[in-house]
Design a protein around this motif. Sequence first.
Motif, PDB file in Angstrom:
ATOM      1  N   LEU A   1       0.836  -1.198   0.000  1.00  0.00           N
ATOM      2  CA  LEU A   1       0.000   0.000   0.000  1.00  0.00           C
ATOM      3  C   LEU A   1       0.862   1.236   0.000  1.00  0.00           C
ATOM      4  O   LEU A   1       1.926   1.271   0.597  1.00  0.00           O
ATOM      5  N   HIS A   2       0.376   2.263  -0.655  1.00  0.00           N
ATOM      6  CA  HIS A   2       1.047   3.556  -0.612  1.00  0.00           C
ATOM      7  C   HIS A   2       0.102   4.544   0.021  1.00  0.00           C
ATOM      8  O   HIS A   2      -1.047   4.647  -0.404  1.00  0.00           O
ATOM      9  N   TYR A   3       0.572   5.253   1.021  1.00  0.00           N
ATOM     10  CA  TYR A   3      -0.237   6.315   1.594  1.00  0.00           C
ATOM     11  C   TYR A   3      -0.192   7.540   0.694  1.00  0.00           C
ATOM     12  O   TYR A   3      -1.189   8.182   0.420  1.00  0.00           O
TER      13      TYR A   3
ATOM     14  N   LEU B   1      -3.388   3.406  -2.608  1.00  0.00           N
ATOM     15  CA  LEU B   1      -4.688   3.226  -1.962  1.00  0.00           C
ATOM     16  C   LEU B   1      -5.587   4.446  -2.157  1.00  0.00           C
ATOM     17  O   LEU B   1      -6.814   4.332  -2.149  1.00  0.00           O
TER      18      LEU B   1
ATOM     19  N   VAL C   1     -10.340  -0.818   4.148  1.00  0.00           N
ATOM     20  CA  VAL C   1      -8.898  -0.583   4.357  1.00  0.00           C
ATOM     21  C   VAL C   1      -8.334  -1.603   5.337  1.00  0.00           C
ATOM     22  O   VAL C   1      -7.268  -2.181   5.111  1.00  0.00           O
TER      23      VAL C   1
ATOM     24  N   LEU D   1      -9.591  14.520   3.923  1.00  0.00           N
ATOM     25  CA  LEU D   1      -8.208  14.741   4.291  1.00  0.00           C
ATOM     26  C   LEU D   1      -7.824  16.169   3.913  1.00  0.00           C
ATOM     27  O   LEU D   1      -7.163  16.416   2.920  1.00  0.00           O
TER      28      LEU D   1
ATOM     29  N   PHE E   1      -2.371  17.682   4.120  1.00  0.00           N
ATOM     30  CA  PHE E   1      -1.074  17.748   4.765  1.00  0.00           C
ATOM     31  C   PHE E   1      -0.137  16.782   4.070  1.00  0.00           C
ATOM     32  O   PHE E   1      -0.519  15.685   3.717  1.00  0.00           O
TER      33      PHE E   1
ATOM     34  N   PRO F   1       1.436  13.654   8.415  1.00  0.00           N
ATOM     35  CA  PRO F   1       0.703  13.903   9.648  1.00  0.00           C
ATOM     36  C   PRO F   1       1.535  14.639  10.695  1.00  0.00           C
ATOM     37  O   PRO F   1       0.990  15.225  11.597  1.00  0.00           O
TER      38      PRO F   1
ATOM     39  N   PRO G   1       4.844   1.686   3.959  1.00  0.00           N
ATOM     40  CA  PRO G   1       3.600   2.309   3.462  1.00  0.00           C
ATOM     41  C   PRO G   1       2.359   1.889   4.232  1.00  0.00           C
ATOM     42  O   PRO G   1       1.436   2.673   4.413  1.00  0.00           O
TER      43      PRO G   1
ATOM     44  N   GLN H   1       2.156   3.786   7.414  1.00  0.00           N
ATOM     45  CA  GLN H   1       1.726   5.159   7.132  1.00  0.00           C
ATOM     46  C   GLN H   1       0.216   5.215   6.950  1.00  0.00           C
ATOM     47  O   GLN H   1      -0.454   6.132   7.425  1.00  0.00           O
ATOM     48  N   GLN H   2      -0.318   4.206   6.270  1.00  0.00           N
ATOM     49  CA  GLN H   2      -1.759   4.164   6.052  1.00  0.00           C
ATOM     50  C   GLN H   2      -2.510   3.992   7.372  1.00  0.00           C
ATOM     51  O   GLN H   2      -3.514   4.655   7.632  1.00  0.00           O
TER      52      GLN H   2
ATOM     53  N   GLU I   1      -2.418   7.128   9.336  1.00  0.00           N
ATOM     54  CA  GLU I   1      -3.381   8.105   8.816  1.00  0.00           C
ATOM     55  C   GLU I   1      -4.801   7.774   9.279  1.00  0.00           C
ATOM     56  O   GLU I   1      -5.608   8.653   9.570  1.00  0.00           O
TER      57      GLU I   1
ATOM     58  N   TRP J   1      -5.349   8.931  12.729  1.00  0.00           N
ATOM     59  CA  TRP J   1      -5.375  10.383  12.656  1.00  0.00           C
ATOM     60  C   TRP J   1      -6.778  10.847  12.237  1.00  0.00           C
ATOM     61  O   TRP J   1      -7.370  11.759  12.830  1.00  0.00           O
TER      62      TRP J   1
END
Lengths: 189, 197
Positions: A4-6, A31, B36, B81, B107, B110, B166, B169-170, B173, B176
Amino acid sequence: MGTLHYTPSAYAQSNDTQPARLITAAVAGDLTAFEQLYRQFAPRIFGLCLRLTGQREAAEDCTQEAFIAAWRALARFEHRSEFSTWLQRIAIRIVLQGRRGLRVAREVAMPAAGLPEVPDPGSSAPPLDVERAIAGLPEGARHVLVLVGIYGFSHAEAAAALGVSEGTTKTQLHRARGLLTAALELEAP
Amino acid sequence: MTERPPRQDVPPSLDDLLATIPCDVEPPARLWHDIVFGIARSQRHTRHLALAASVACAVLASAVIWTVLHGGPESRARLPLVAVRTTTRGGTPGVAATPAIDAAPSFAEPGDAKYLATRASLQLAFRERLALLDPATRTRIEASLAVIQRAHEDIRKALAAAPADPLLQQLFESTWHEEFDLYDHVLHATQLNVAKT
């Protein structure tokens, strides 16, 4: 499917909602691009699952599973059919696979967000009786009626999606229409 | 030419009724979060699984708050977002107004300064509004916030060890978003009380 890539890719950042470009980005693990695909197609898939299952919670489960399955299989999408058609086929397969696990206590298909709780006589929204009557149809008849009568599948497409013959879909549609006509006290054609 | 009878005199046919059924139905807002997490689970990394479970708890906590404040999760809207800023309106001394949600750029990270400043101002407004709620509701909200912040912290630590991951990071988020959503629900739910004072 990759990781996944944010961080949104250039495709997703460009606000390009063309499925092909979003699919390419999503296949690369973006994603954010997949979320855009979800926002674009989820109402159709959720509506389809809701009418096929006749149960709101089951429809949520099926929609969720359909998009997770789509994420995993996205790299194998060959663009020979419309993306929405491909997604619908996945959703139908999941509904059919999960039908035995659905709750026996039938919850009447509640009109979801977007449908009024109390029909406005002046509006063109369908009477809730129609939704309830469809949800109360026997499963095979309901599936064919939903696909052919509401979602515009041909008998050949519905037969392929449901794994039955075209003769069966025609018979089931005839049966569904008869049952609905009686349930809604309509004049027989 | 013969005039056709008025439409209302003709009983609807089954096809007429079927044609009025909308093909599209908006799914509940939380469904994307569930997807997700389902995707995260499918990655089959034990560490990620544990953290995803932590995030799922945070989502649940946020959903509970939505139910407490609004009576049901179906109409829960997901905060986009975007940057959020707090503005003070006249006539409500000592209580910050509901943050205005702008279509400002997302952003980049975060942890950037813009995010931290926004979060701080939101937290301030949130604390002030929280005091307006009854003690039982306040306790539930604080417990839910603790769950969300614990998940956030767990993922922050994991990210410190693997900053380029990644999936982390997801997940980061997601927590968040949940934190912002919770602030947003409280601020909106108390807006009426503020307007009355």
